[in-house]
Write a protein that holds these residues in place. Structure first.
Motif, PDB file in Angstrom:
ATOM      1  N   PRO A  38     -17.339  32.722  39.563  1.00 27.51           N
ATOM      2  CA  PRO A  38     -18.564  33.018  40.316  1.00 27.51           C
ATOM      3  C   PRO A  38     -18.402  34.144  41.348  1.00 27.51           C
ATOM      4  CG  PRO A  38     -17.459  31.180  41.340  1.00 27.51           C
ATOM      5  CD  PRO A  38     -16.571  31.629  40.193  1.00 27.51           C
ATOM      6  N   THR A  39     -17.247  34.808  41.363  1.00 23.94           N
ATOM      7  CA  THR A  39     -16.950  35.785  42.414  1.00 23.94           C
ATOM      8  C   THR A  39     -17.999  36.885  42.484  1.00 23.94           C
ATOM      9  OG1 THR A  39     -14.588  35.380  42.034  1.00 23.94           O
ATOM     10  CG2 THR A  39     -15.191  37.294  43.368  1.00 23.94           C
ATOM     11  N   ALA A  40     -18.274  37.527  41.363  1.00 24.67           N
ATOM     12  CA  ALA A  40     -19.254  38.618  41.345  1.00 24.67           C
ATOM     13  C   ALA A  40     -20.644  38.112  41.690  1.00 24.67           C
ATOM     14  CB  ALA A  40     -19.258  39.285  39.966  1.00 24.67           C
ATOM     15  N   GLN A  41     -20.984  36.933  41.201  1.00 18.51           N
ATOM     16  CA  GLN A  41     -22.302  36.358  41.479  1.00 18.51           C
ATOM     17  C   GLN A  41     -22.481  36.098  42.969  1.00 18.51           C
ATOM     18  OE1 GLN A  41     -22.900  32.779  42.203  1.00 18.51           O
ATOM     19  NE2 GLN A  41     -25.129  33.034  42.256  1.00 18.51           N
ATOM     20  N   LYS A  42     -21.437  35.590  43.624  1.00 13.25           N
ATOM     21  CA  LYS A  42     -21.515  35.313  45.057  1.00 13.25           C
ATOM     22  C   LYS A  42     -21.622  36.586  45.887  1.00 13.25           C
ATOM     23  CE  LYS A  42     -19.057  30.888  44.974  1.00 13.25           C
ATOM     24  NZ  LYS A  42     -17.832  30.140  45.398  1.00 13.25           N
ATOM     25  N   GLN A  43     -21.107  37.702  45.339  1.00 16.44           N
ATOM     26  CA  GLN A  43     -21.163  38.980  46.056  1.00 16.44           C
ATOM     27  C   GLN A  43     -22.388  39.816  45.668  1.00 16.44           C
ATOM     28  OE1 GLN A  43     -17.474  41.162  46.067  1.00 16.44           O
ATOM     29  NE2 GLN A  43     -16.232  39.338  46.412  1.00 16.44           N
ATOM     30  N   GLY A  44     -23.313  39.204  44.960  1.00 19.37           N
ATOM     31  CA  GLY A  44     -24.552  39.893  44.612  1.00 19.37           C
ATOM     32  C   GLY A  44     -24.416  40.913  43.501  1.00 19.37           C
ATOM     33  N   ARG A  45     -23.385  40.780  42.659  1.00 16.14           N
ATOM     34  CA  ARG A  45     -23.157  41.751  41.590  1.00 16.14           C
ATOM     35  C   ARG A  45     -23.692  41.281  40.242  1.00 16.14           C
ATOM     36  NH1 ARG A  45     -19.280  45.402  42.651  1.00 16.14           N
ATOM     37  NH2 ARG A  45     -20.321  46.523  40.957  1.00 16.14           N
ATOM     38  N   LEU A  46     -24.161  40.052  40.161  1.00 18.85           N
ATOM     39  CA  LEU A  46     -24.744  39.569  38.912  1.00 18.85           C
ATOM     40  C   LEU A  46     -26.232  39.933  38.907  1.00 18.85           C
ATOM     41  CD1 LEU A  46     -23.936  38.033  36.333  1.00 18.85           C
ATOM     42  CD2 LEU A  46     -24.687  35.930  37.437  1.00 18.85           C
ATOM     43  N   THR A  47     -26.496  41.219  38.876  1.00 15.92           N
ATOM     44  CA  THR A  47     -27.854  41.733  39.002  1.00 15.92           C
ATOM     45  C   THR A  47     -27.969  43.048  38.258  1.00 15.92           C
ATOM     46  OG1 THR A  47     -29.518  42.553  40.574  1.00 15.92           O
ATOM     47  CG2 THR A  47     -27.215  42.875  41.162  1.00 15.92           C
ATOM     48  N   LEU A  48     -29.203  43.381  37.878  1.00 19.33           N
ATOM     49  CA  LEU A  48     -29.481  44.673  37.245  1.00 19.33           C
ATOM     50  C   LEU A  48     -30.016  45.680  38.261  1.00 19.33           C
ATOM     51  CD1 LEU A  48     -31.054  43.472  33.876  1.00 19.33           C
ATOM     52  CD2 LEU A  48     -28.821  44.546  34.216  1.00 19.33           C
ATOM     53  N   ASN A  49     -29.875  45.362  39.533  1.00 22.87           N
ATOM     54  CA  ASN A  49     -30.267  46.290  40.590  1.00 22.87           C
ATOM     55  C   ASN A  49     -29.196  47.378  40.714  1.00 22.87           C
ATOM     56  OD1 ASN A  49     -30.983  47.666  42.883  1.00 22.87           O
ATOM     57  ND2 ASN A  49     -31.132  45.873  44.198  1.00 22.87           N
ATOM     58  N   PRO A  50     -29.522  48.633  40.408  1.00 24.88           N
ATOM     59  CA  PRO A  50     -28.511  49.701  40.446  1.00 24.88           C
ATOM     60  C   PRO A  50     -27.830  49.848  41.796  1.00 24.88           C
ATOM     61  CG  PRO A  50     -30.533  50.468  39.386  1.00 24.88           C
ATOM     62  CD  PRO A  50     -30.842  49.137  39.997  1.00 24.88           C
ATOM     63  N   ILE A  51     -28.532  49.534  42.876  1.00 26.57           N
ATOM     64  CA  ILE A  51     -27.966  49.699  44.210  1.00 26.57           C
ATOM     65  C   ILE A  51     -26.700  48.861  44.375  1.00 26.57           C
ATOM     66  CG2 ILE A  51     -28.398  49.365  46.682  1.00 26.57           C
ATOM     67  CD1 ILE A  51     -31.337  49.965  46.151  1.00 26.57           C
ATOM     68  N   ALA A  52     -26.649  47.725  43.700  1.00 22.91           N
ATOM     69  CA  ALA A  52     -25.497  46.831  43.825  1.00 22.91           C
ATOM     70  C   ALA A  52     -24.269  47.373  43.106  1.00 22.91           C
ATOM     71  CB  ALA A  52     -25.849  45.453  43.266  1.00 22.91           C
ATOM     72  N   HIS A  53     -24.453  48.323  42.198  1.00 22.09           N
ATOM     73  CA  HIS A  53     -23.350  48.754  41.343  1.00 22.09           C
ATOM     74  C   HIS A  53     -22.942  50.212  41.511  1.00 22.09           C
ATOM     75  CE1 HIS A  53     -23.652  44.955  39.231  1.00 22.09           C
ATOM     76  NE2 HIS A  53     -24.908  45.175  38.936  1.00 22.09           N
ATOM     77  N   LEU A  54     -23.861  51.083  41.896  1.00 17.39           N
ATOM     78  CA  LEU A  54     -23.567  52.515  41.894  1.00 17.39           C
ATOM     79  C   LEU A  54     -22.717  52.934  43.082  1.00 17.39           C
ATOM     80  CD1 LEU A  54     -26.962  54.084  40.748  1.00 17.39           C
ATOM     81  CD2 LEU A  54     -24.938  53.584  39.381  1.00 17.39           C
ATOM     82  N   ASP A  55     -21.808  53.846  42.829  1.00 15.58           N
ATOM     83  CA  ASP A  55     -21.028  54.501  43.866  1.00 15.58           C
ATOM     84  C   ASP A  55     -21.486  55.961  43.893  1.00 15.58           C
ATOM     85  OD1 ASP A  55     -18.826  56.234  44.905  1.00 15.58           O
ATOM     86  OD2 ASP A  55     -17.813  54.320  45.181  1.00 15.58           O
ATOM     87  N   PRO A  56     -22.106  56.418  44.976  1.00 20.91           N
ATOM     88  CA  PRO A  56     -22.660  57.784  45.004  1.00 20.91           C
ATOM     89  C   PRO A  56     -21.632  58.853  44.655  1.00 20.91           C
ATOM     90  CG  PRO A  56     -23.432  56.534  46.898  1.00 20.91           C
ATOM     91  CD  PRO A  56     -22.396  55.686  46.227  1.00 20.91           C
ATOM     92  N   LEU A  57     -20.414  58.746  45.199  1.00 21.99           N
ATOM     93  CA  LEU A  57     -19.387  59.742  44.922  1.00 21.99           C
ATOM     94  C   LEU A  57     -18.987  59.716  43.450  1.00 21.99           C
ATOM     95  CD1 LEU A  57     -17.551  61.929  46.081  1.00 21.99           C
ATOM     96  CD2 LEU A  57     -15.865  60.151  46.589  1.00 21.99           C
TER      97      LEU A  57
END
Length: 212
Positions: A38-57
């Motif tokens: 559940p690690t990723a889910q608890k950190q809000g990464r189990l989502t299709l929201n790009p903001i949670a995943h993208l690294d601008p650099l």
């Protein structure tokens, strides 16, 4: 820029990066969650929201030099009942998601081309779909390179014995340095990019044989 001959293709590249990176990291998080982590889910990464995943650099790098990254999904192997199997499938999930996206893009390209339903529309879908297919195949191939910290390296870690895995961890930093050297010196043009172009060509031919 990676694919375009002009800045006109930049919006297509940005859209593809957002979709490709987001689905890639979501796939890692989803498969890990299904195997009990559940690690990723608890950190809000189990989502299709790009903001949670993208690294601008990382997004800027893939536009400029062809290599980039998103925010890595945290995975805790201790939650897995079968760590090796789960580890391999979690690592594979990201690249496979990009392969699936490339295939979907190819299907859309063929359907739109054969039906002609886009004729007269103000937006030309074909340049976008070409970039979408190419970049997702790039992400698929690139992430399977067996150098740390890429998914291909993690897959090998889970396939080898514990003794070899321990040895690999000792030299992991050198693998990362090798990867940086290839990119900075331009040696990637004669090593990594030919491999990526081969994979792109192979799967485009495969898609054509399936659909055409």
């Amino acid at each position: 820029m990676l694919f375009s001959q002009s800045w006109a293709d930049l919006p297509y590249i940005i859209i593809t990066i957002i979709i490709g990176f987001t689905l890639h990291e979501f796939a890692h998080a989803y498969v890990a969650y299904k195997f009990g982590d559940p690690t990723a889910q608890k950190q809000g990464r189990l989502t299709l929201n790009p903001i949670a995943h993208l690294d601008p650099l990382g997004a800027i790098f893939i536009i400029l030099v062809g290599f980039g990254w998103a925010r890595p999904v945290p995975v805790n192997r201790y939650y897995f009942k079968r760590p090796r199997l789960a580890g391999v499938l979690v690592s594979l999930a990201g690249p496979v998601s990009n392969l699936i996206l490339a295939f979907i893009g190819f299907v859309l390209f063929v359907v739109l081309y054969k039906t002609g339903i886009t004729n007269g529309l103000p937006f030309d879908f074909f340049p976008f779909l070409q970039i979408f297919i190419q970049m997702n195949l790039l992400l698929f191939a690139f992430n399977l390179i067996p150098l740390p910290p890429l998914d291909g390296y993690r897959i090998i870690e889970d396939l080898v014995s514990s003794r070899i895995r321990a040895k690999m961890s000792q030299y992991e930093v050198y693998g990362s340095i090798l990867f940086i050297v290839l990119v900075v010196t331009g040696l990637s043009n004669s090593t990594i990019f030919p491999y990526i172009r081969f994979v792109q060509g192979f799967f485009i031919n495969l898609f054509q044989s399936i659909l055409l």
